[in-house]
Design a protein around this motif. Structure first.
Motif, PDB file in Angstrom:
ATOM      1  N   GLU A   1      44.019  50.870  48.297  1.00  0.00           N
ATOM      2  CA  GLU A   1      45.302  51.449  47.923  1.00  0.00           C
ATOM      3  C   GLU A   1      45.360  51.623  46.407  1.00  0.00           C
ATOM      4  OE1 GLU A   1      47.769  52.430  49.990  1.00  0.00           O
ATOM      5  OE2 GLU A   1      46.452  51.927  51.679  1.00  0.00           O
ATOM      6  N   LEU A   2      46.143  52.588  45.963  1.00  0.00           N
ATOM      7  CA  LEU A   2      46.288  52.851  44.535  1.00  0.00           C
ATOM      8  C   LEU A   2      46.701  51.591  43.778  1.00  0.00           C
ATOM      9  CD1 LEU A   2      46.403  54.826  42.128  1.00  0.00           C
ATOM     10  CD2 LEU A   2      48.751  55.373  42.816  1.00  0.00           C
ATOM     11  N   ALA A   3      47.566  50.788  44.358  1.00  0.00           N
ATOM     12  CA  ALA A   3      48.062  49.585  43.676  1.00  0.00           C
ATOM     13  C   ALA A   3      46.931  48.622  43.321  1.00  0.00           C
ATOM     14  CB  ALA A   3      49.090  48.879  44.548  1.00  0.00           C
ATOM     15  N   VAL A   4      45.880  48.573  44.140  1.00  0.00           N
ATOM     16  CA  VAL A   4      44.756  47.674  43.876  1.00  0.00           C
ATOM     17  C   VAL A   4      44.018  48.118  42.614  1.00  0.00           C
ATOM     18  CG1 VAL A   4      42.550  46.813  44.766  1.00  0.00           C
ATOM     19  CG2 VAL A   4      44.518  47.063  46.303  1.00  0.00           C
ATOM     20  N   LEU A   5      43.772  49.402  42.479  1.00  0.00           N
ATOM     21  CA  LEU A   5      43.079  49.917  41.292  1.00  0.00           C
ATOM     22  C   LEU A   5      43.953  49.779  40.049  1.00  0.00           C
ATOM     23  CD1 LEU A   5      41.360  53.109  42.738  1.00  0.00           C
ATOM     24  CD2 LEU A   5      40.438  50.802  42.492  1.00  0.00           C
ATOM     25  N   LEU A   6      45.241  49.987  40.221  1.00  0.00           N
ATOM     26  CA  LEU A   6      46.142  49.830  39.081  1.00  0.00           C
ATOM     27  C   LEU A   6      46.142  48.392  38.584  1.00  0.00           C
ATOM     28  CD1 LEU A   6      49.198  51.992  40.218  1.00  0.00           C
ATOM     29  CD2 LEU A   6      47.390  52.610  38.590  1.00  0.00           C
ATOM     30  N   GLN A   7      46.020  47.438  39.497  1.00  0.00           N
ATOM     31  CA  GLN A   7      45.982  46.035  39.095  1.00  0.00           C
ATOM     32  C   GLN A   7      44.717  45.745  38.288  1.00  0.00           C
ATOM     33  OE1 GLN A   7      48.205  43.627  39.159  1.00  0.00           O
ATOM     34  NE2 GLN A   7      46.714  42.333  38.104  1.00  0.00           N
ATOM     35  N   GLU A   8      43.583  46.302  38.702  1.00  0.00           N
ATOM     36  CA  GLU A   8      42.351  46.101  37.933  1.00  0.00           C
ATOM     37  C   GLU A   8      42.460  46.766  36.558  1.00  0.00           C
ATOM     38  OE1 GLU A   8      38.394  45.250  40.088  1.00  0.00           O
ATOM     39  OE2 GLU A   8      39.117  47.160  40.900  1.00  0.00           O
ATOM     40  N   ALA A   9      43.088  47.930  36.508  1.00  0.00           N
ATOM     41  CA  ALA A   9      43.300  48.586  35.214  1.00  0.00           C
ATOM     42  C   ALA A   9      44.165  47.721  34.306  1.00  0.00           C
ATOM     43  CB  ALA A   9      43.938  49.959  35.415  1.00  0.00           C
ATOM     44  N   ARG A  10      45.190  47.106  34.870  1.00  0.00           N
ATOM     45  CA  ARG A  10      46.044  46.220  34.078  1.00  0.00           C
ATOM     46  C   ARG A  10      45.264  45.003  33.587  1.00  0.00           C
ATOM     47  NH1 ARG A  10      50.145  48.108  37.723  1.00  0.00           N
ATOM     48  NH2 ARG A  10      49.665  46.491  39.241  1.00  0.00           N
ATOM     49  N   GLN A  11      44.306  44.545  34.388  1.00  0.00           N
ATOM     50  CA  GLN A  11      43.480  43.414  33.957  1.00  0.00           C
ATOM     51  C   GLN A  11      42.631  43.793  32.743  1.00  0.00           C
ATOM     52  OE1 GLN A  11      41.370  41.517  37.148  1.00  0.00           O
ATOM     53  NE2 GLN A  11      40.247  40.120  35.805  1.00  0.00           N
ATOM     54  N   ALA A  12      42.066  45.017  32.763  1.00  0.00           N
ATOM     55  CA  ALA A  12      41.302  45.477  31.601  1.00  0.00           C
ATOM     56  C   ALA A  12      42.195  45.596  30.373  1.00  0.00           C
ATOM     57  CB  ALA A  12      40.636  46.817  31.915  1.00  0.00           C
TER      58      ALA A  12
ATOM     59  N   TYR B   1      32.350  42.295  29.795  1.00  0.00           N
ATOM     60  CA  TYR B   1      33.257  43.282  29.198  1.00  0.00           C
ATOM     61  C   TYR B   1      33.945  42.703  27.966  1.00  0.00           C
ATOM     62  CZ  TYR B   1      37.490  46.245  28.943  1.00  0.00           C
ATOM     63  OH  TYR B   1      38.520  47.068  28.529  1.00  0.00           O
ATOM     64  N   ALA B   2      34.449  41.472  28.077  1.00  0.00           N
ATOM     65  CA  ALA B   2      35.099  40.841  26.930  1.00  0.00           C
ATOM     66  C   ALA B   2      34.106  40.649  25.782  1.00  0.00           C
ATOM     67  CB  ALA B   2      35.704  39.504  27.349  1.00  0.00           C
ATOM     68  N   PHE B   3      32.892  40.256  26.095  1.00  0.00           N
ATOM     69  CA  PHE B   3      31.844  40.127  25.079  1.00  0.00           C
ATOM     70  C   PHE B   3      31.605  41.462  24.379  1.00  0.00           C
ATOM     71  CE2 PHE B   3      27.347  40.738  24.023  1.00  0.00           C
ATOM     72  CZ  PHE B   3      27.090  39.662  23.200  1.00  0.00           C
TER      73      PHE B   3
ATOM     74  N   ALA C   1      44.860  43.914  29.799  1.00  0.00           N
ATOM     75  CA  ALA C   1      45.238  42.564  29.376  1.00  0.00           C
ATOM     76  C   ALA C   1      44.137  41.922  28.548  1.00  0.00           C
ATOM     77  CB  ALA C   1      45.556  41.707  30.598  1.00  0.00           C
ATOM     78  N   ILE C   2      42.885  42.175  28.897  1.00  0.00           N
ATOM     79  CA  ILE C   2      41.777  41.632  28.109  1.00  0.00           C
ATOM     80  C   ILE C   2      41.777  42.245  26.716  1.00  0.00           C
ATOM     81  CG2 ILE C   2      39.254  41.559  27.904  1.00  0.00           C
ATOM     82  CD1 ILE C   2      39.178  41.311  30.980  1.00  0.00           C
ATOM     83  N   MET C   3      41.978  43.557  26.631  1.00  0.00           N
ATOM     84  CA  MET C   3      42.037  44.194  25.311  1.00  0.00           C
ATOM     85  C   MET C   3      43.196  43.644  24.493  1.00  0.00           C
ATOM     86  SD  MET C   3      40.872  48.194  25.654  1.00  0.00           S
ATOM     87  CE  MET C   3      41.381  48.604  27.316  1.00  0.00           C
ATOM     88  N   GLU C   4      44.339  43.485  25.136  1.00  0.00           N
ATOM     89  CA  GLU C   4      45.508  42.974  24.406  1.00  0.00           C
ATOM     90  C   GLU C   4      45.265  41.549  23.924  1.00  0.00           C
ATOM     91  OE1 GLU C   4      50.286  42.093  25.033  1.00  0.00           O
ATOM     92  OE2 GLU C   4      49.114  43.060  26.623  1.00  0.00           O
ATOM     93  N   ARG C   5      44.654  40.723  24.771  1.00  0.00           N
ATOM     94  CA  ARG C   5      44.394  39.331  24.385  1.00  0.00           C
ATOM     95  C   ARG C   5      43.429  39.257  23.213  1.00  0.00           C
ATOM     96  NH1 ARG C   5      40.196  36.300  25.944  1.00  0.00           N
ATOM     97  NH2 ARG C   5      39.750  37.599  27.758  1.00  0.00           N
ATOM     98  N   LEU C   6      42.413  40.115  23.207  1.00  0.00           N
ATOM     99  CA  LEU C   6      41.404  40.075  22.150  1.00  0.00           C
ATOM    100  C   LEU C   6      41.912  40.648  20.833  1.00  0.00           C
ATOM    101  CD1 LEU C   6      38.187  41.144  24.107  1.00  0.00           C
ATOM    102  CD2 LEU C   6      38.657  38.893  23.130  1.00  0.00           C
TER     103      LEU C   6
END
Length: 309
Positions: free
Chosen positions: A276-287, A254-256, A289-294
């Motif tokens: 749980e919804l919180a688990v999916l929200l955490q993965e969304a935040r990870q995506a 994904y980062a590539f 975070a990758i966009m923000e870092r790049l």
């Protein structure tokens, strides 16, 4: 009538018409298990996505909740039943129900799969592969042209997860997709997990596959989890199960990909073993975070950075 493979891009009104787009942020699939939590929590998300076929009725609880959630969030509608890759004609009744659904919710994005799921009046509950030939290309392009004209909007085409390849194919999958985009003007929904799954299953190179796509047409990205198995000769076999967290190899791919495309709307898919919804929200935040870092230091309007070779 078959057209030469070097034809020019289709610029019909339906494909080229301007319309709202999803924000370049992460979203998640909207599941009934989370309806009430979403309304109670109103989580910070780029968008929600739903499967069109789950909403092809006039009323009921799904519409009740979707109407409330749609009023607060951008929406992507993802089809699984048009059988874009089929040899027969499209199901006009299905297409009419789809048109009514899109008219009702006016989503920022509509997408379907490069696959087939019906033949001779029978529907198969699967997304099946097709040979990449000039004949298949003509069928797929004719179907996409018809869908875009009927819906009055540009559709996105998703690359498939596959487990077999056809000896009859005369072009690579990425080349086939490039021709489809060129001919029809459709957009590309780039499922990064599907790229990884198919590349492992067929011994391909995921980076080369992505580099061979028409990346200018990518309008949405999907991320999902897979299951691991072995085939009949003991080789690794990945199954696009949508029932597990996004794997580290898919996050890296994904980062590539983002390095080539720039930030894009990104969906976290989970259709089985719904957490749980919180688990999916955490993965969304990870995506996110990758966009923000790049891209945190990018000047608006600059070109996407090159991915490493």
């Amino acid at each position: 009538m078959n057209q030469p493979l070097s034809d020019t891009p289709f610029m019909g009104d339906a494909a080229s018409a301007a319309s709202p787009v999803l924000p370049s942020r992460a979203g998640i699939g909207l599941k009934p298990e989370h309806f009430r939590d979403v309304l109670a929590q109103t989580p910070e998300l780029g968008f929600f996505e739903v499967h069109a076929e789950n909403y092809m009725v006039a009323g009921g609880p799904f519409h009740y909740y979707l109407e409330k959630i749609r009023a607060r969030y951008p929406l992507s509608i993802h089809g699984v039943g048009l059988s874009i890759g089929g040899q027969g004609p499209l199901d006009e009744e299905h297409l009419a129900r789809l048109a009514a659904l899109l008219e009702r919710y006016q989503p920022e994005s509509f997408s379907e799969h490069l696959a087939w799921s019906s033949h001779a009046g029978r529907f198969f509950n699967d997304l099946l592969p097709l040979p990449y030939t000039a004949q298949s290309l003509a069928h797929v392009c004719a179907h996409i042209d018809h869908v875009q004209e009927r819906l009055g909007r540009r559709m996105l085409l998703e690359n498939p997860a596959t487990y077999v390849q056809f000896a009859a194919s005369t072009m690579a999958e990425s080349e086939f997709i490039s021709h489809v985009v060129c001919r029809t003007g459709c957009g590309l929904l780039l499922d990064v997990n599907n790229v990884h799954v198919a590349s492992v299953n067929h011994g391909g190179n995921a980076h080369e596959y992505i580099l061979g796509l028409p990346l200018h047409a990518v309008a949405e990205i999907h991320l999902a989890g897979f299951a691991e198995a072995t085939d009949s000769i003991g080789q690794p076999l990945l199954i696009d199960s949508h029932g597990a967290p996004v794997a580290q190899a898919v996050w890296a791919l994904y980062a590539f990909t983002l390095g080539l495309t720039g930030p894009k709307p990104t969906l976290i898919e989970r259709d089985n073993a719904i957490p749980e919804l919180a688990v999916l929200l955490q993965e969304a935040r990870q995506a996110d975070a990758i966009m923000e870092r790049l891209f945190r230091d990018r000047v608006p309007g600059t070109e996407p950075q090159k991915a490493p070779a």
